[in-house]
Each structure stands twice: as structure tokens, then as C-alpha cells.
Design an enzyme around this catalytic site. Structure first.
Site, short mmCIF file in Angstrom:
data_model
loop_
_atom_site.label_atom_id
_atom_site.label_comp_id
_atom_site.label_asym_id
_atom_site.label_seq_id
_atom_site.Cartn_x
_atom_site.Cartn_y
_atom_site.Cartn_z
N ARG A 184 -71.36 -14.82 -58.71
CA ARG A 184 -69.93 -14.56 -58.46
C ARG A 184 -69.58 -15.61 -57.19
O ARG A 184 -70.14 -15.53 -56.09
CB ARG A 184 -69.43 -13.30 -57.99
CG ARG A 184 -68.28 -13.16 -57.38
CD ARG A 184 -68.02 -11.52 -57.11
NE ARG A 184 -67.30 -11.22 -58.39
CZ ARG A 184 -66.66 -10.04 -58.59
NH1 ARG A 184 -66.03 -9.46 -57.37
NH2 ARG A 184 -66.43 -9.54 -59.75
N HIS B 243 -63.22 -14.76 -65.43
CA HIS B 243 -63.85 -13.53 -65.41
C HIS B 243 -64.30 -12.88 -66.69
O HIS B 243 -63.63 -12.16 -67.17
CB HIS B 243 -62.96 -12.41 -64.93
CG HIS B 243 -63.91 -11.23 -64.01
ND1 HIS B 243 -65.11 -11.13 -64.05
CD2 HIS B 243 -63.21 -10.22 -63.16
CE1 HIS B 243 -65.47 -10.30 -63.53
NE2 HIS B 243 -64.30 -9.52 -62.93
N GLN C 1 -65.47 -9.45 -67.53
CA GLN C 1 -64.45 -8.44 -67.56
C GLN C 1 -63.51 -8.38 -68.83
O GLN C 1 -63.49 -7.46 -69.28
CB GLN C 1 -63.78 -8.76 -66.53
CG GLN C 1 -62.46 -7.78 -66.20
CD GLN C 1 -63.04 -6.41 -65.77
OE1 GLN C 1 -63.41 -6.28 -64.82
NE2 GLN C 1 -62.50 -5.43 -66.50
N ASP D 192 -53.17 -7.37 -62.71
CA ASP D 192 -54.59 -7.38 -61.61
C ASP D 192 -53.80 -7.75 -60.35
O ASP D 192 -52.69 -7.63 -60.12
CB ASP D 192 -55.14 -8.68 -62.11
CG ASP D 192 -56.40 -9.13 -61.24
OD1 ASP D 192 -56.93 -8.52 -60.79
OD2 ASP D 192 -56.94 -10.47 -61.60
N CYS E 97 -58.43 -4.63 -64.05
CA CYS E 97 -59.76 -4.53 -64.01
C CYS E 97 -60.38 -3.91 -62.91
O CYS E 97 -61.64 -3.64 -62.64
CB CYS E 97 -60.29 -6.15 -63.83
SG CYS E 97 -59.35 -6.87 -62.51
N ARG F 153 -68.15 -1.89 -68.07
CA ARG F 153 -68.86 -3.14 -67.56
C ARG F 153 -70.22 -3.03 -67.54
O ARG F 153 -70.92 -3.89 -68.23
CB ARG F 153 -68.30 -3.42 -66.22
CG ARG F 153 -66.92 -3.56 -66.02
CD ARG F 153 -66.55 -4.95 -66.49
NE ARG F 153 -67.29 -6.08 -65.80
CZ ARG F 153 -66.92 -6.40 -64.47
NH1 ARG F 153 -65.87 -6.09 -63.63
NH2 ARG F 153 -67.85 -7.63 -63.83
N1 NVA Z 1 -58.24 -11.75 -59.71
C1 NVA Z 1 -59.08 -10.79 -58.86
C2 NVA Z 1 -59.88 -9.97 -59.76
C3 NVA Z 1 -60.91 -9.15 -59.15
C4 NVA Z 1 -62.10 -8.29 -59.95
C5 NVA Z 1 -59.79 -11.58 -57.72
O1 NVA Z 1 -60.20 -12.68 -58.25
O2 NVA Z 1 -59.90 -11.30 -56.78
N1 CP Z 2 -63.39 -5.69 -61.73
C1 CP Z 2 -64.13 -6.49 -61.02
O1 CP Z 2 -64.71 -7.49 -61.26
O2 CP Z 2 -64.61 -5.62 -59.89
P1 CP Z 2 -65.33 -6.00 -58.55
O3 CP Z 2 -64.65 -7.08 -57.79
O4 CP Z 2 -65.34 -4.66 -57.87
O5 CP Z 2 -66.60 -6.37 -59.02
#
Ligand code: NVA
Ligand code: CP
Length: 326
Positions: free
Chosen positions: A111, A138, A141, A241, A281, A309
Site C-alpha cells: 500500500r 484500489h 477493493q 468514498d 469501502c 475482502r
Molecule cells: N480513497 C481512500 C480509500 C481508503 C480505503 C483513500 O485513498 O484514502
Molecule cells: N477499504 C480499505 O481499504 O480499508 P483500509 O484502509 O482500512 O484498509
């Protein structure tokens, strides 16, 4: 692990890294793993004797824990790597880190901020790399979200998973330039799902995702509008989101005010198709991108989505896993 020329390394960095036929198989495996979770058998441990690194540059609850549990349940050992604690944070290059970690690990789940880091590790390392979220996409997801819908729309018939998605309409409201929106655009085009995106002026999907569709030879199935009601009209699922994604904190005040008209609330859900689901998500900010009355309503399937997930990622890992070197 050393590379094996007879068995090219596969990565999962974007939705289109798997074909629809492979996705059908990943979804079927996820269904099976979900059904048999309490009764693992040695024949179903594709990561036996393997160690997979989970490298996180950003915060996470769902992704981090579901991958850690998932690798363990597949017979492997998860190795948690917080970027802050590696020499990376003191200036060691991504290239050297990728080449070193590849000598120890059988795969890497990452990540990160810039998507290019994933591509660099995939190019220089010798083990499968999985995108656990970048600023751009992502994909774990989005596969999970489509799987969660397919479970319902196919009446739990794996052979009909992808067919049940084709021609459906999904509406995404809010930050229509974020990683989740990009992933919906790409995943929707790959699987024949119509995607209506509604957000403020200035948040239209960027050129990068349009170019990605072209590179993948996919016809666009999305459109952008500033009208949230138009976007949700006839939608089979409405999703959103956070308005302030990780890394965008300096824009928080402006985003909260610009995106206010795009909150998913009860009147908006009534404009969607009867029986439409609400998805997110997570993490959610009730009162911002979604009203509590929607998040907690019977239409909301966010916790099934979160659970899935685990099952879908296990199926992705099983699909990518290579036999360990003895
Ligand atoms: N768009 C959000 C998704 C979190 C799972 C982010 O990147 O923070
Ligand atoms: N939806 C998702 O990716 O959650 P986290 O940021 O908690 O991993």
C-alpha cells in the site's frame, strides 16, 4: 526468491491484470474459500512454506488485517513491514529494497502513495506484487465490491457471477477523481458495468485513467455529471468514498465544502432503482459523504463488503502463488 524463466511472475497492480475468465475463476475460488473457511484442508494451502511481505506506507485497518489473516489461512507466513521502520525511510532506494526483499519473500503486498512505486517493485523484484491501494487504484477493493454484488445478483451461483454484473448501473458520488473512482471506471469497463460518477467541477476523472482504458483496449462504460440525482437514477448500487483520501489532508476544508451536495442520503437513495444497495469501502465518515440513515439502513451491505475482502484477496493470492523453491 530467484526468478524462474519457465514460470513468469504475475502481478496484480490494476483491475485489468486479470482477464474476465480469470476473474470468474477468482470469484469462484473466493466463494469456495468463504464456504469452507472453518474447514481448511492441506490441499487448499497454496502458500504453504511461503512468506509474504505486507509493506504499508499508509494507514489501514481492513486491508492490513485481511491480508495478514488471509496469508496465514492459506498456509503462509505474513511479514508485516511498516515503511517507517525500514531503511527505505532513511533513504535506501525502492530498487534496492525490491531486490533485497525478493530474495527472502515469495510475494509482496504493498500500500503506497505513487502507483509508480508498485510498478518499479514489480519490474525489479522477482516475486508477485499485489496493489493494496495506491493513490491511483484500489483493485482488491473493486474486485471485492463486484464479488459482493455478484453473490447477490447471481443468487449465489458462481457460474453466473460475471453475467449477473453485465449491464448493471452503479453510481459513485463525491470525490470522482480518487483511487476508488478510477478503479470503478477500469473494473466497470472490463466487466461491462455502467458507472455514473457525480462530483463537483474540478473532480472529473483525470486523463491517466482514460489513457489506461485505451492502453487496455477497453471501451469506456462511465460518464461524469455534476448532478447527483441524474447519476443515481436507475442505479442498482450507489457507493461513495471518503471526501479526503489519505495524502489529501491539506485540501480538507475545501473538499468538505465542495462535496456537500454529493452526500449519499435517504432522498438520494430513493432516486435509485428500488432495492438498490449502498456500498462504501470504509472507513466511513457518517454525516460527511454518507448520512447515518443510509449507512445503517437495510440497503447498506458495507460489512459484508468488508468481510469479502478476506475471501477475494485469498483467491487473488492463490491465483498468483508460485510453488516455493525447495
Ligand atoms: N480513497 C481512500 C480509500 C481508503 C480505503 C483513500 O485513498 O484514502
Ligand atoms: N477499504 C480499505 O481499504 O480499508 P483500509 O484502509 O482500512 O484498509
Amino acid at each position: 526468491m530467484k526468478s524462474d524463466a519457465t514460470c513468469p511472475v504475475r502481478h496484480f497492480l490494476k483491475e485489468t491484470d486479470f482477464t474476465p475468465v480469470e476473474i470468474q475463476s477468482v470469484f469462484a475460488t473466493a466463494s469456495e474459500m468463504k464456504a469452507r473457511r472453518g474447514a481448511p484442508s492441506p490441499a487448499r494451502l497454496p502458500l504453504a512454506r511461503q512468506s509474504w511481505g505486507l509493506l504499508f506506507f499508509k494507514k489501514s485497518t481492513r486491508t492490513r488485517v485481511s491480508f495478514q489473516v488471509g496469508v496465514h489461512e492459506l498456509g503462509g507466513q505474513p511479514v508485516m513491514l511498516n515503511a517507517d521502520e525500514l531503511q527505505l525511510s532513511r533513504g535506501e532506494t525502492t530498487a534496492d529494497t525490491a531486490r533485497v526483499l525478493s530474495r527472502y519473500l515469495h510475494g509482496l503486498v504493498i500500500r503506497c502513495y505513487e502507483h509508480g512505486l508498485l510498478e518499479e517493485v514489480a519490474q525489479l523484484g522477482t516475486v508477485p506484487v499485489v496493489n493494496a491501494l495506491s493513490d491511483y487504484l484500489h483493485p482488491c477493493q473493486i474486485y471485492t465490491d463486484f464479488f459482493t454484488l455478484a453473490e447477490r445478483w447471481s443468487n449465489a451461483t458462481p457460474a453466473r457471477h460475471l453475467e449477473s454484473l453485465k449491464g448493471r448501473k452503479i453510481a459513485f458520488l463525491g470525490d470522482t477523481a480518487c483511487n476508488m473512482a478510477n478503479s470503478l471506471i477500469l473494473g466497470g469497463a472490463l466487466l461491462g458495468v455502467q458507472v455514473a460518477l457525480a462530483g463537483p467541477s474540478g473532480y472529473e476523472p483525470a486523463a491517466g485513467i482514460r489513457a489506461q482504458l485505451q492502453r487496455d483496449g477497453l471501451a469506456p462504460t462511465w460518464h461524469f455529471t455534476q448532478d447527483p440525482v441524474e447519476a443515481v437514477r436507475g442505479a442498482d448500487m450507489v457507493c461513495t468514498d471518503v471526501w479526503v483520501s489519505m495524502g489529501m489532508e491539506s485540501e480538507k476544508a475545501a473538499r468538505l465544502s465542495q462535496m456537500q451536495p454529493y452526500q449519499v442520503n435517504a432522498p438520494l437513495m430513493r432516486a435509485a432503482r428500488p432495492g438498490a444497495y449502498f456500498m462504501h469501502c470504509l472507513p466511513a465518515h457518517a454525516g460527511e459523504e454518507v448520512a447515518e440513515e443510509v449507512l445503517e439502513s437495510p440497503a447498506s451491505i458495507v460489512f459484508d463488503q468488508a468481510e469479502n475482502r478476506l475471501h477475494v484477496q485469498k483467491a487473488i493470492l492463490a491465483h498468483l502463488a508460485r510453488p516455493p523453491a525447495v
